[in-house]
Design an enzyme around this catalytic site. Sequence first.
Site, short mmCIF file in Angstrom:
data_model
loop_
_atom_site.label_atom_id
_atom_site.label_comp_id
_atom_site.label_asym_id
_atom_site.label_seq_id
_atom_site.Cartn_x
_atom_site.Cartn_y
_atom_site.Cartn_z
N HIS A 61 0.83 -1.20 0.00
CA HIS A 61 0.00 0.00 0.00
C HIS A 61 0.87 1.25 0.00
CE1 HIS A 61 0.93 -0.90 4.19
NE2 HIS A 61 0.85 0.39 4.41
N HIS A 105 0.88 5.41 1.14
CA HIS A 105 0.26 6.46 1.95
C HIS A 105 0.24 7.77 1.17
CE1 HIS A 105 0.67 4.59 6.07
NE2 HIS A 105 1.54 3.84 5.42
P1 AMP Z 1 2.23 0.86 7.38
O1 AMP Z 1 2.56 1.04 8.84
O2 AMP Z 1 3.03 1.69 6.43
O3 AMP Z 1 2.23 -0.62 7.02
O4 AMP Z 1 0.74 1.39 7.21
C1 AMP Z 1 -0.36 0.68 7.67
C2 AMP Z 1 -1.41 1.68 7.95
O5 AMP Z 1 -2.65 0.99 8.05
C3 AMP Z 1 -1.25 2.43 9.28
O6 AMP Z 1 -1.05 3.81 9.03
C4 AMP Z 1 -2.55 2.14 10.01
O7 AMP Z 1 -3.06 3.27 10.68
C5 AMP Z 1 -3.48 1.72 8.90
N1 AMP Z 1 -4.58 0.87 9.34
C6 AMP Z 1 -4.51 -0.22 10.14
N2 AMP Z 1 -5.75 -0.73 10.33
C7 AMP Z 1 -6.60 0.04 9.63
C8 AMP Z 1 -8.02 0.05 9.42
N3 AMP Z 1 -8.81 -0.87 9.98
N4 AMP Z 1 -8.56 1.00 8.64
C9 AMP Z 1 -7.78 1.94 8.07
N5 AMP Z 1 -6.45 2.00 8.22
C10 AMP Z 1 -5.86 1.07 8.99
#
Ligand code: AMP
Length: 137
Positions: A98, A100
């Site tokens: 993913h 950001h």
């Molecule tokens: P990363 O740390 O780069 O792997 O990003 C993962 C992101 O997913 C984090 O910023 C979390 O806040 C986000 N995240 C985790 N669970 C959820 C959820 N249920 N809905 C939306 N975002 C989420």
Amino acid sequence: MQTVFSKIIAREVPAHIVYEDDDVIAFLDIIQATKGHTLVCLKEPFVDMMDTPDEKAARLFKVVNRLTKAVDQAFKPEGITVISNNRAGAGQTVFHVHIHIIPRYETDGVTIKVKNHVHETDPDAYHKRAEAIRKAL
Ligand code: AMP
């Protein structure tokens, strides 16, 4: 690997979905690091960028570009940071590839700092590093 993103895609976990097509889904990041913080995600559960085929990455980034413009229009931020954390060593916490999109505002408290090593890097090191990458392509 089954992650929270697979569950969002399957509608087993709720999310504020802002875009969806056959390959890509985008939704608000739950933490809202800043107003409008959005995640863009391939539906196929590739673990990270290194695991993602080029043609799938192309589809992902096409949507990232479109959504970056939409976020810009929606929130008129000072700037927008587009980042991807790959593997735990880079801070990845959800192991489903993913990107950001983080709109930036004055005093938003986001800190993404890199250190400048130009003065400690031997000219030969640049050649060797560039060659290592070219060889790996
Ligand atoms: P990363 O740390 O780069 O792997 O990003 C993962 C992101 O997913 C984090 O910023 C979390 O806040 C986000 N995240 C985790 N669970 C959820 C959820 N249920 N809905 C939306 N975002 C989420």
